[in-house]
Design a protein around this motif. Structure first.
Motif: not given
Length: 816
Positions: A75-82, A119-130
């Motif tokens: 799982n990753y977020s498209s908000e993170d870079g390439p 994978i990455g810091k912009r996933t929901r648990d890290i960037a939002y929510g918790r």
């Protein structure tokens, strides 16, 4: 507070209480010599290196592939870079190669998997929510370090930067399998064991921060291999616009993108466009205006045009780039017009004369400061990256604009066998310290990726060097085999066949130079050569032991065949090493490992055969007692030994030189005498090349000249070079060190069809005033360059020997 600030504070505190005084270069050198003199290879069992590390194990394994099906999602977020997306795809691909199963890849957290790899810091648990892991992100800030954290069935891999996330993914992959990215070769360079089931057992409470902000190699062909081994610098290309490389570099997390590259200063006022109408913009060298020799920096109109063209290049640059490369031409030549040789005045009132070693550097950075100010007036956030190289390696005596990034290039280092703090190399460390007082944003352009046609064990030395350099810089990159690890024409796979371990270990040390070099070698060999690891360890261990025992200096210019003769043949290691490789071929089972053993054997046998084929000449020098002045007419020359013909250098087979040369030689117990004649039908066209200011006594022209090489009979590996041209310009070096000033005398003259040189070299100068001086290794080499309408360039020498390659030198036997 960044890493360097913390380090500076710590050093200040320790010094104030007397707990950790800085060791002197002499103390560090003594410790190094103690280590090397006691060195013994570690041949203990290395099987543990195929397993996950014992540290940072998970409380319970997390299933990834079970029974031929996916037990995890990525799982990753498209908000993170390439680079984060690339990391996710890489993880998916290598798990597929290992297990045959493709894990689902989601642009969100998918709760359906038994294990969720996030994978990455912009996933929901890290960037939002918790908003998990705030403390870890704080510690990782400003670095490309990474964290791996486990909560329940979720495994989080992230960095404060996208590149940090990518580094964490590769660590996750390597530490949960037996995979190694051994070399870039696409067919067999990555080694791993295929398996049906895969659990992750490593990844508990991991946080790793590198010792440097950036690291890597100046090459583009093998970018993926570099990134997979945590590199963030993979520059490449010529001197022009290299923007076509940017997308791939971003995908793999480059540290800083640059607009343009290479020795590109000539592109800003290109000679094709400007030279005909404005030759005054270009350097006056030996009385002639020449392009590709820097510029006439004292010319205000040139400076105006340069800045305008630099701004035009920036306006055309990709939108997301903020660094312009401005690198000087690859030459010592610089403008010799009256104004460019006049004293330079700095803004604070200091006057720098042409005799000052910092003169050219000060002149250049005053120019570049002006360009930077004009650029920043329109583009405040742009910077210039420039090589501190050749004359500009010496720190200037002016301030350097804060938006200029100096890239310090310690070329050429005197001896690769000892660290930067050793006496023969320490000038480069002193220069770097001075540069640190000029700029807080320095990178290093180094050369440890060269000279690896023979597997020179450089890592032990470079671990010390990297630790020193990281104190003052953002990080470093090295020259590299630009053509890449490929078998096709122009590729450098043969270098990798022999020295893949060195490239890999050096790369890992850039991340953390405090690592145990011996254990890194064992790790590489076990994962790369598998069942053949014990035999390959002994092969390389034997070479390493002999390398450290032999005190002959080594540089990037060393010939691999010469090193084979000195390190393998002469000490008698040939049969032992061959037996190790034959046994390795019998033991190895893994197909990729077997291919690398096969190639290692081929390189060994190839170089052994070439070393055995070396044939060098010998001549007896009579003992003569000259009367009076030994000039061109002295009758003593009638009794001298004579070399009547030269052969072409670097030829695959013996080839007579096209331009005749003769040498007469004798000695008088105290001195060597040479009378050298060089025929040239176009001698009238030879132009004098004047030494740059400050180098009148140590200048070797890129024009016709003679080089005499003589080995020190008491110091293994040390040799001296004496050079002269038809006009009396001379230099003397100890190997590549121009600071050495050996006593000798020379006379030169030109006649209508030849030029001649008489040289007198005291035996004491070369440490040969002793019984061992009766047998000297040496070479007399002529460089003939194009002059006038004659475009022929020819290197020729006694016996066909080559520059600096001591195994190609002949023998001078002094008769007594």
């Amino acid at each position: 507070m960044n890493r360097k600030t913390l380090l500076a504070l710590a050093c200040s505190i320790f010094s104030s209480v007397g707990l950790a005084a800085e060791k002197t270069p002499a103390q560090k050198t003594a410790e190094w010599e103690t280590y090397i003199n006691a060195y013994q290879p570690d041949y203990s069992d290395s099987s543990k290196h195929l397993l996950p590390p014992e540290t940072n194990r998970l409380e319970k394994p997390l299933p990834v592939v079970r029974g031929g099906r996916a037990a995890a999602t990525i799982n990753y977020s498209s908000e993170d870079g390439p680079a984060v997306k690339t990391a996710a795809l890489e993880l998916q691909e290598f798990i597929r190669r290992i297990t045959g199963v493709t894990l689902p890849l989601r642009d969100s957290i998918d709760p359906r998997g038994e294990t969720q790899i996030i994978i990455g810091k912009r996933t929901r648990d890290i960037a939002y929510g918790r908003k998990l892991f705030g403390e870890e992100l704080r510690k990782l800030s400003g670095t490309d370090g990474y964290a791996v954290k486990n909560i329940g069935n979720r495994l989080y891999v992230f960095g404060e930067t996208d590149k940090g996330t990518m580094n964490g993914v590769y660590a996750l992959l390597e530490n949960n399998t037996d995979l190694i990215f051994a070399r870039p070769h696409k067919e067999f360079g990555t080694v791993f064991t295929q398996k049906k089931d895969l659990d992750f057992v490593w990844g508990g409470d991991v946080l790793e921060i590198p010792d440097s902000r950036a690291r890597g190699w100046n090459g583009y062909q093998d970018l993926e291999w570099m990134a997979r081994n945590k590199c963030s610098i993979f520059n490449g290309g010529g001197g022009g616009d290299i923007s076509w490389m940017n997308a791939k570099k971003k995908n793999y997390g480059i540290f800083r993108q640059r607009h343009c590259y290479g020795h590109n200063i000539g592109h800003f006022i290109h000679s094709r466009q400007y030279f005909k109408e404005h030759p005054e913009y270009f350097s006056l060298v030996n009385g002639v205006r020449k392009p590709w020799r820097q510029y006439c920096f004292s010319n205000p109109e040139m400076r105006r045009v340069f800045a305008e063209n630099a701004l035009d290049m920036i306006r055309r640059a990709p939108e997301d780039v903020r660094i312009l490369t401005v690198d000087m031409d690859d030459t010592w030549d610089a403008c010799e017009c009256e104004k460019c040789l006049a004293p330079v005045k700095t803004p604070d009132g200091m006057t720098i004369t042409k005799e000052d070693p910092a003169f050219r550097s000060t002149q250049y950075f005053l120019f570049l400061n002006e360009v930077m100010r004009k650029i920043n007036a329109e583009f405040p956030d742009w910077k210039i990256k420039t090589l501190a190289y050749f004359s500009t390696a010496v720190p200037p005596k002016c301030e350097v604009n804060a938006n200029i990034i100096p890239e310090f290039a310690p070329y050429v280092r005197s001896n690769d066998k000892v660290p930067l703090f050793a006496p023969e190399n320490v000038k480069w460390l002193e220069y770097l310290k001075e540069w640190a007082g000029k700029s807080k944003d320095i990178e290093v352009y180094d050369y440890h990726g060269l000279g690896l046609g023979f597997p020179r064990p450089l890592a032990e030395v470079r671990a010390k060097d990297f630790a020193e350099m990281h104190r003052y810089t953002q990080g470093m990159s090295s020259e590299y085999t630009h053509s890449g690890d490929r078998d096709s024409k122009g590729g450098s796979s043969k270098i990798w066949d022999y020295s893949a371990m060195e490239f890999w270990v050096l790369t890992r040390l850039c991340w953390n130079p405090a690592q145990d070099v011996e254990q890194l070698r064992k790790y590489f060999i076990r994962r790369t050569f598998r069942e053949a690891a014990p035999q390959v360890e002994k092969f390389y261990g034997t070479i390493r032991s002999e390398w450290f025992r032999n005190k002959r200096a080594s540089t990037i210019g060393d010939n691999p065949v010469e090193l084979t003769k000195i390190i393998l043949l002469e000490p008698g290691h040939e049969n032992t090493l061959r037996a190790y490789l034959e046994d390795a071929a019998k033991q190895v089972r893994h197909p990729a490992s077997a291919e690398m053993v096969k190639r290692l054997r081929a390189r060994f046998e190839e170089q052994i055969a070439a070393a055995k084929a070396i044939k060098t000449p010998e001549i007896a020098l009579p003992l003569l007692r000259p009367q009076g002045n030994v000039d061109f007419a002295n009758p003593v020359w009638k009794g001298a030994a004579k070399i009547e013909a030269f052969k072409k250098c670097y030829a695959k087979q013996e080839t007579p030189a096209e331009n005749p040369s003769e040498v007469r030689l004798f000695h008088d117990s105290d001195n060597l005498y040479f009378y050298m004649t060089f025929h040239d039908a176009k001698i009238a066209d030879i132009k004098r090349q004047n030494p740059p200011q400050g180098r009148e006594k140590d200048f070797i022209p890129e024009a016709d000249h003679i080089e005499i090489f003589l080995c020190d009979p008491l110091k293994d590996g040390i040799y001296y070079v004496f050079t002269a041209d038809p006009f009396g310009t001379t230099a003397e070096l100890q190997q590549y060190d121009y600071k050495w000033n050996g006593k000798w005398s020379v006379r030169c003259r030109t006649l209508k069809d030849r030029w001649e040189v008489i040289a007198k070299i005291p035996l004491k100068t070369i440490n040969a005033d002793n019984p061992k001086g009766n047998l000297l290794k040496g070479l007399i080499l002529r460089e003939r360059h194009a002059h006038g309408a004659d475009k022929q360039r020819e290197y020729s020498s006694w016996g066909g020997g080559n520059h600096h390659q001591t195994t190609t030198f002949g023998t001078l036997r002094l008769m007594r």
